[in-house]
Motif scaffolding. Structure first.
Motif, PDB file in Angstrom:
ATOM      1  N   ILE A 140       9.987  29.827  31.000  1.00  0.00           N
ATOM      2  CA  ILE A 140       9.407  29.006  29.928  1.00  0.00           C
ATOM      3  C   ILE A 140       7.937  29.332  29.675  1.00  0.00           C
ATOM      4  O   ILE A 140       7.316  28.729  28.795  1.00  0.00           O
ATOM      5  CB  ILE A 140       9.551  27.500  30.227  1.00  0.00           C
ATOM      6  CG1 ILE A 140       8.716  27.107  31.448  1.00  0.00           C
ATOM      7  CG2 ILE A 140      11.008  27.128  30.399  1.00  0.00           C
ATOM      8  CD1 ILE A 140       8.652  25.594  31.656  1.00  0.00           C
ATOM      9  N   ARG A 141       7.393  30.288  30.405  1.00  0.00           N
ATOM     10  CA  ARG A 141       5.977  30.595  30.218  1.00  0.00           C
ATOM     11  C   ARG A 141       5.645  31.085  28.810  1.00  0.00           C
ATOM     12  O   ARG A 141       4.643  30.631  28.229  1.00  0.00           O
ATOM     13  CB  ARG A 141       5.520  31.605  31.277  1.00  0.00           C
ATOM     14  CG  ARG A 141       5.424  31.007  32.672  1.00  0.00           C
ATOM     15  CD  ARG A 141       5.128  32.044  33.726  1.00  0.00           C
ATOM     16  NE  ARG A 141       6.213  33.017  33.855  1.00  0.00           N
ATOM     17  CZ  ARG A 141       6.217  34.017  34.725  1.00  0.00           C
ATOM     18  NH1 ARG A 141       5.184  34.185  35.540  1.00  0.00           N
ATOM     19  NH2 ARG A 141       7.249  34.842  34.794  1.00  0.00           N
ATOM     20  N   PRO A 142       6.444  31.977  28.194  1.00  0.00           N
ATOM     21  CA  PRO A 142       6.135  32.367  26.813  1.00  0.00           C
ATOM     22  C   PRO A 142       6.217  31.178  25.850  1.00  0.00           C
ATOM     23  O   PRO A 142       5.432  31.089  24.903  1.00  0.00           O
ATOM     24  CB  PRO A 142       7.204  33.422  26.498  1.00  0.00           C
ATOM     25  CG  PRO A 142       7.619  33.942  27.828  1.00  0.00           C
ATOM     26  CD  PRO A 142       7.556  32.767  28.754  1.00  0.00           C
ATOM     27  N   LEU A 143       7.161  30.264  26.104  1.00  0.00           N
ATOM     28  CA  LEU A 143       7.297  29.085  25.253  1.00  0.00           C
ATOM     29  C   LEU A 143       6.041  28.228  25.315  1.00  0.00           C
ATOM     30  O   LEU A 143       5.474  27.842  24.292  1.00  0.00           O
ATOM     31  CB  LEU A 143       8.516  28.264  25.691  1.00  0.00           C
ATOM     32  CG  LEU A 143       8.680  26.902  25.009  1.00  0.00           C
ATOM     33  CD1 LEU A 143       9.064  27.086  23.548  1.00  0.00           C
ATOM     34  CD2 LEU A 143       9.724  26.073  25.744  1.00  0.00           C
ATOM     35  N   MET A 144       5.585  27.925  26.532  1.00  0.00           N
ATOM     36  CA  MET A 144       4.433  27.057  26.671  1.00  0.00           C
ATOM     37  C   MET A 144       3.142  27.748  26.254  1.00  0.00           C
ATOM     38  O   MET A 144       2.194  27.093  25.809  1.00  0.00           O
ATOM     39  CB  MET A 144       4.324  26.533  28.112  1.00  0.00           C
ATOM     40  CG  MET A 144       5.547  25.745  28.570  1.00  0.00           C
ATOM     41  SD  MET A 144       6.196  24.568  27.333  1.00  0.00           S
ATOM     42  CE  MET A 144       4.795  23.481  27.122  1.00  0.00           C
ATOM     43  N   ALA A 145       3.096  29.077  26.380  1.00  0.00           N
ATOM     44  CA  ALA A 145       1.922  29.809  25.910  1.00  0.00           C
ATOM     45  C   ALA A 145       1.791  29.702  24.396  1.00  0.00           C
ATOM     46  O   ALA A 145       0.693  29.805  23.844  1.00  0.00           O
ATOM     47  CB  ALA A 145       2.015  31.277  26.322  1.00  0.00           C
ATOM     48  N   ALA A 146       2.930  29.485  23.715  1.00  0.00           N
ATOM     49  CA  ALA A 146       2.928  29.355  22.260  1.00  0.00           C
ATOM     50  C   ALA A 146       2.617  27.931  21.816  1.00  0.00           C
ATOM     51  O   ALA A 146       2.687  27.633  20.629  1.00  0.00           O
ATOM     52  CB  ALA A 146       4.284  29.783  21.705  1.00  0.00           C
ATOM     53  N   PHE A 147       2.275  27.060  22.769  1.00  0.00           N
ATOM     54  CA  PHE A 147       1.953  25.667  22.445  1.00  0.00           C
ATOM     55  C   PHE A 147       0.501  25.415  22.839  1.00  0.00           C
ATOM     56  O   PHE A 147       0.214  25.066  23.975  1.00  0.00           O
ATOM     57  CB  PHE A 147       2.880  24.726  23.211  1.00  0.00           C
ATOM     58  CG  PHE A 147       2.697  23.271  22.855  1.00  0.00           C
ATOM     59  CD1 PHE A 147       2.969  22.818  21.574  1.00  0.00           C
ATOM     60  CD2 PHE A 147       2.259  22.365  23.800  1.00  0.00           C
ATOM     61  CE1 PHE A 147       2.809  21.487  21.245  1.00  0.00           C
ATOM     62  CE2 PHE A 147       2.089  21.015  23.479  1.00  0.00           C
ATOM     63  CZ  PHE A 147       2.368  20.587  22.192  1.00  0.00           C
ATOM     64  N   PRO A 148      -0.458  25.631  21.926  1.00  0.00           N
ATOM     65  CA  PRO A 148      -1.880  25.477  22.268  1.00  0.00           C
ATOM     66  C   PRO A 148      -2.195  24.057  22.730  1.00  0.00           C
ATOM     67  O   PRO A 148      -1.594  23.087  22.273  1.00  0.00           O
ATOM     68  CB  PRO A 148      -2.592  25.791  20.949  1.00  0.00           C
ATOM     69  CG  PRO A 148      -1.617  26.606  20.167  1.00  0.00           C
ATOM     70  CD  PRO A 148      -0.274  26.056  20.535  1.00  0.00           C
ATOM     71  N   SER A 149      -3.140  23.959  23.647  1.00  0.00           N
ATOM     72  CA  SER A 149      -3.535  22.652  24.160  1.00  0.00           C
ATOM     73  C   SER A 149      -5.006  22.673  24.516  1.00  0.00           C
ATOM     74  O   SER A 149      -5.659  23.726  24.501  1.00  0.00           O
ATOM     75  CB  SER A 149      -2.709  22.295  25.402  1.00  0.00           C
ATOM     76  OG  SER A 149      -3.044  23.154  26.484  1.00  0.00           O
ATOM     77  N   GLY A 150      -5.529  21.512  24.871  1.00  0.00           N
ATOM     78  CA  GLY A 150      -6.869  21.442  25.413  1.00  0.00           C
ATOM     79  C   GLY A 150      -6.860  21.961  26.840  1.00  0.00           C
ATOM     80  O   GLY A 150      -5.811  22.259  27.404  1.00  0.00           O
TER      81      GLY A 150
END
Length: 200
Positions: free
Chosen positions: A18-28
């Protein structure tokens, strides 16, 4: 004549990455800090956080199992959440590294009643929290913290952002939004307000 229905594919026995998925979700970007039982400061960079409830005010951070920071937070029952501003990239990198003397390389303070060290020079907002409950899921532990105090910096730079394995800044992102569009999205309707606005 109806078409034959094909059977669903058998689930893969391999775990999805899931790392590519979460990398595509910008956050603070934040740094969670706490004091261990000996009073030594501990801290780690964390982008996995979310608001949970407004009353009692509760947030959740997900910390790696076995980390000194998790051990310190659970041992003391308290932690501080430092939200970094866009000039705090070096602090984010420092607390994401394996450098042992992180607090010897960063400016920090421990105000009376703090849940953990305050990274005042790199943060635009800090929450002092008491551990309310924990849930272990796989290789991380979700730590629910009741927010006891929030400290907002008076003249700090804009928030630091992270996504697609690179840093960004709130000021740069907001500068690309046309003024009319920004005005239309700046005030969400009442039904949309609340804890659901929190990040992951």
């Amino acid at each position: 004549m109806p078409k034959p229905v094909s059977a669903p594919a058998a689930p893969s026995t391999e775990e999805a990455d899931i790392r590519p998925l979460m990398a595509a979700f910008p956050s603070g970007v934040s740094v969670v800090t706490a004091l261990d039982p000996d009073g030594a400061p501990r801290g780690m960079t964390c982008s996995s956080l979310a608001s949970v409830a407004l009353s009692p005010p509760t947030l959740v951070v997900c910390l790696r199992n076995g980390s000194p920071t998790l051990h310190a937070a659970l041992g003391s029952g308290r932690f501080a959440l430092n939200l970094l501003h866009e000039e705090g990239r070096s602090v984010s990198d420092l607390f994401a590294s394996a450098v042992p003397d992180r607090f010897g390389r960063a400016e920090w303070r421990l105000p009376l009643g703090a849940g953990g060290p305050h990274l005042t020079d790199a943060s635009h907002a800090i929450a002092d929290c008491a551990v309310a409950r924990t849930v272990t899921v796989g290789d991380h532990t979700a730590v629910f913290g009741e927010v006891l105090r929030v400290t907002m910096a008076e003249s700090a730079p804009e928030p630091l952002l992270y996504g697609k394995r690179q840093y960004g800044s709130w000021s740069a992102a907001s500068a690309r939004v046309p003024a009319a569009t920004a005005a239309s999205v700046s005030a969400p309707p009442p039904a949309a307000e609340g804890a659901a606005h929190g990040r992951r």
